[in-house]
Design an enzyme around this catalytic site. Structure first.
Site, short mmCIF file in Angstrom:
data_model
loop_
_atom_site.label_atom_id
_atom_site.label_comp_id
_atom_site.label_asym_id
_atom_site.label_seq_id
_atom_site.Cartn_x
_atom_site.Cartn_y
_atom_site.Cartn_z
N ILE A 164 0.83 -1.20 0.00
CA ILE A 164 0.00 0.00 0.00
C ILE A 164 0.87 1.25 0.00
O ILE A 164 0.66 2.17 -0.80
CB ILE A 164 -0.97 0.00 1.21
CG1 ILE A 164 -1.91 -1.20 1.09
CG2 ILE A 164 -1.76 1.30 1.27
CD1 ILE A 164 -2.85 -1.40 2.26
N ASP A 183 11.09 2.64 6.24
CA ASP A 183 10.72 1.23 6.29
C ASP A 183 11.81 0.49 7.07
O ASP A 183 12.98 0.89 7.04
CB ASP A 183 10.61 0.66 4.87
CG ASP A 183 9.82 -0.65 4.85
OD1 ASP A 183 8.67 -0.65 4.37
OD2 ASP A 183 10.35 -1.68 5.34
N ALA A 241 -3.70 1.86 8.63
CA ALA A 241 -2.95 0.59 8.73
C ALA A 241 -3.58 -0.29 9.81
O ALA A 241 -4.52 -1.04 9.54
CB ALA A 241 -1.49 0.87 9.00
N ASP A 266 -8.82 5.22 10.59
CA ASP A 266 -9.77 4.20 10.12
C ASP A 266 -9.73 2.95 10.98
O ASP A 266 -10.65 2.14 10.95
CB ASP A 266 -9.35 3.82 8.69
CG ASP A 266 -10.33 2.89 7.99
OD1 ASP A 266 -11.54 3.15 8.07
OD2 ASP A 266 -9.87 1.93 7.35
N GLU A 271 -12.18 -2.64 17.97
CA GLU A 271 -13.21 -2.25 17.01
C GLU A 271 -14.46 -3.07 17.24
O GLU A 271 -14.36 -4.28 17.52
CB GLU A 271 -12.70 -2.49 15.57
CG GLU A 271 -11.53 -1.58 15.23
CD GLU A 271 -10.94 -1.85 13.83
OE1 GLU A 271 -11.45 -2.75 13.12
OE2 GLU A 271 -9.96 -1.17 13.48
N HIS A 294 -13.05 1.37 9.73
CA HIS A 294 -12.21 0.33 9.09
C HIS A 294 -12.73 -0.03 7.70
O HIS A 294 -12.98 -1.19 7.39
CB HIS A 294 -12.13 -0.92 9.98
CG HIS A 294 -10.91 -1.74 9.69
ND1 HIS A 294 -10.24 -2.47 10.64
CD2 HIS A 294 -10.21 -1.95 8.54
CE1 HIS A 294 -9.20 -3.08 10.09
NE2 HIS A 294 -9.17 -2.77 8.81
N ILE A 295 -12.86 1.01 6.87
CA ILE A 295 -13.38 0.78 5.51
C ILE A 295 -12.34 1.15 4.45
O ILE A 295 -12.66 1.28 3.27
CB ILE A 295 -14.70 1.57 5.24
CG1 ILE A 295 -14.63 3.01 5.78
CG2 ILE A 295 -15.88 0.87 5.85
CD1 ILE A 295 -13.91 3.98 4.95
N GLY A 296 -11.09 1.27 4.88
CA GLY A 296 -10.03 1.67 3.93
C GLY A 296 -9.99 0.81 2.69
O GLY A 296 -9.78 1.30 1.58
N GLY A 297 -10.22 -0.48 2.87
CA GLY A 297 -10.13 -1.39 1.71
C GLY A 297 -11.47 -1.86 1.22
O GLY A 297 -11.56 -2.76 0.39
#
Ligand SMILES: NC(=O)c1ccc[n+]([C@@H]2O[C@H](COP(=O)([O-])OP(=O)(O)OC[C@H]3O[C@@H](n4cnc5c(N)ncnc54)[C@H](O)[C@@H]3O)[C@@H](O)[C@H]2O)c1
Length: 411
Positions: A164, A183, A241, A266, A271, A294-297
């Site tokens: 991502i 990273d 993330a 998100d 949750e 939690h709707i990022g994807g």
């Protein structure tokens, strides 16, 4: 072109059960390949699944169906489970490994959906749309340019340059942003992005910070009072993330003090499980903060891609023995080889099994043309290419080899 072999086991005898209204894209993949599919719209309880699964060879689920040890013990013919979603928590992976059942999922099918949303939200936040939108809904006119900026020319700091993070990097450069990333690994930059040596270096330069790391021990609470103290005054922060990565109280303080000028979050440490359930976070009611469940994807395209990805993995395993991407059966991916017959053997990972298999084959005067073995802590997986079709007697011999979990004659 890769040779397509017809399987020894008749396709009409393969039982495929798809639960939880799995996408029609997946159904189409199976039917095009010549299989018939039974599709149910809902999840099944453990008791119902135990009843249904006895003759099933491939099971498709989403996140609601729990595949427990009891279910797996009843699944005598089950070769593989496809989780048509991102995670595999709903499957008892240890039990599936012990039973030699391959478990696949689609960890990267929603990459683009998350990346697009991060860019969109960055614009909404940097233009301070959240408060202006709320004011307009409340009948207040808030027309002003002060504190609103373009993305162009700003620096995006990406934490975690994986699937991502690197897509966000490409989209952000296309918007005219400068991209930097941090990273844990050395990662080849895409475009003109520049890797930074530490989170501190990244935070000191970034106008917008976006997290794209996994949840693990190294990332737990990596965003805390100390790391947030490095951010530029007025920076914007996004977490699409994992919730465990951020100390929400520290984030709240940073937003209230104006160190951060906005945030979009998100994912949360805890949750709710069901839609409509109560949800609370320290970030509620803060200015210029966007909270999403939690709707990022979560897009139609991601669902479609998940359907294609998981059905391809299941078909590859069923027809070629390719276990790449499985969380249980060790990964082997060997294309079919001309003028050979293929046998698949899953066994407990103890010494001597391979030589017992070879003895069983040589006793049947079967020549081995290719042999591939991969093991994990619990089991070994062997793909054998031989020169003659295995007789039922030879297959029975292989099944008798001590420590065998499953043996299958593929073609
Ligand atoms: N909000 C959503 O709906 C949604 C959807 C999909 C994925 N996600 C989450 O997004 C995150 C990224 O997903 P991805 O597919 O890009 O993962 P990925 O595995 O492809 O990339 C993760 C990157 O983070 C790096 N990393 C790991 N530990 C690190 C550390 N301690 N410090 C710095 N870098 C570290 C890895 O080297 C890797 O490059 C995951 O947490 C995933 O669960 C959220």
């Amino acid at each position: 072109m890769e040779q397509v072999k017809s399987t020894s086991y008749p396709k009409e005898k393969i039982s495929i059960l798809l639960l939880e209204n799995i996408s029609d894209a997946a159904v189409a993949e199976f039917t095009t390949a010549g299989y018939s599919v039974r599709k149910l719209t809902g999840a099944l309880s453990e008791a119902d699944l135990i009843n249904e699964i006895k003759d099933v060879h491939l099971l498709g689920i989403r996140s609601k169906t729990q595949v427990t040890r009891k279910v797996l013990e009843a699944a005598k013919k089950l070769q593989a489970i496809g989780c048509f979603c991102i995670g595999t928590n709903q499957v008892d992976l240890k039990a599936a490994t012990e039973q030699g059942v391959a478990v696949f999922n689609a960890p990267y099918s929603n990459t683009r959906s998350v990346a697009e949303l991060v860019i969109g939200l960055s614009i909404v936040l940097i233009r301070r749309i959240v408060d202006k939108n709320a004011a307009a809904h409340n009948g207040v006119w808030m027309k002003e340019a002060k504190g609103s900026y373009e993305l162009r020319g700003k620096t995006l700091g990406i934490v975690g340059y994986g699937n991502i993070g690197s897509q966000v990097s490409v989209l952000a450069e296309n918007m005219g942003m400068n991209v930097m990333y941090y990273d844990a690994e050395t990662k080849l930059p895409l475009g003109n992005a520049v890797q930074q040596r530490s989170l501190k270096e990244l935070f000191e330069q970034a106008d917008i910070i976006s997290l794209h790391v996994p949840s693990n021990r190294s990332t737990e609470m990596m965003i805390n009072r100390e790391t947030l103290s490095y951010v530029k005054k007025g920076a914007i922060f996004l977490n699409y993330a994992r919730g465990e990565v951020v100390d929400l109280e520290a984030l709240k303080e940073s937003l209230e003090s104006g160190q951060l000028s906005g945030a979009a979050v998100d994912v949360f440490p805890v949750e709710p499980e069901k839609n409509g359930a109560a949800f609370s976070t320290p970030l509620q009611k803060l200015s210029n903060v966007i909270l999403t469940p939690h709707i990022g994807g979560s897009t139609e395209e991601a669902q479609h891609n998940i359907g294609l990805d998981v059905s391809a993995k299941l078909l590859n395993y069923l027809e070629k023995g390719a276990s790449f991407g499985s969380h249980t059966v060790p990964a082997i991916s060997v294309p079919p080889i001309e003028n050979t017959h293929r046998i698949l053997h899953v066994h407990q990972n103890v010494p001597g099994v391979l030589s017992a298999i070879n003895t069983a084959l040589s006793e049947n005067k079967i020549n081995i043309l290719g042999q591939y073995l991969k093991t994990n802590d619990q089991i070994g997986y062997v793909v054998l290419d031989v020169d003659r079709q295995l007789s039922q007697e030879a297959l029975a011999l292989l099944k008798e080899v001590k420590h065998t979990i499953k043996a299958r004659l593929l073609y």
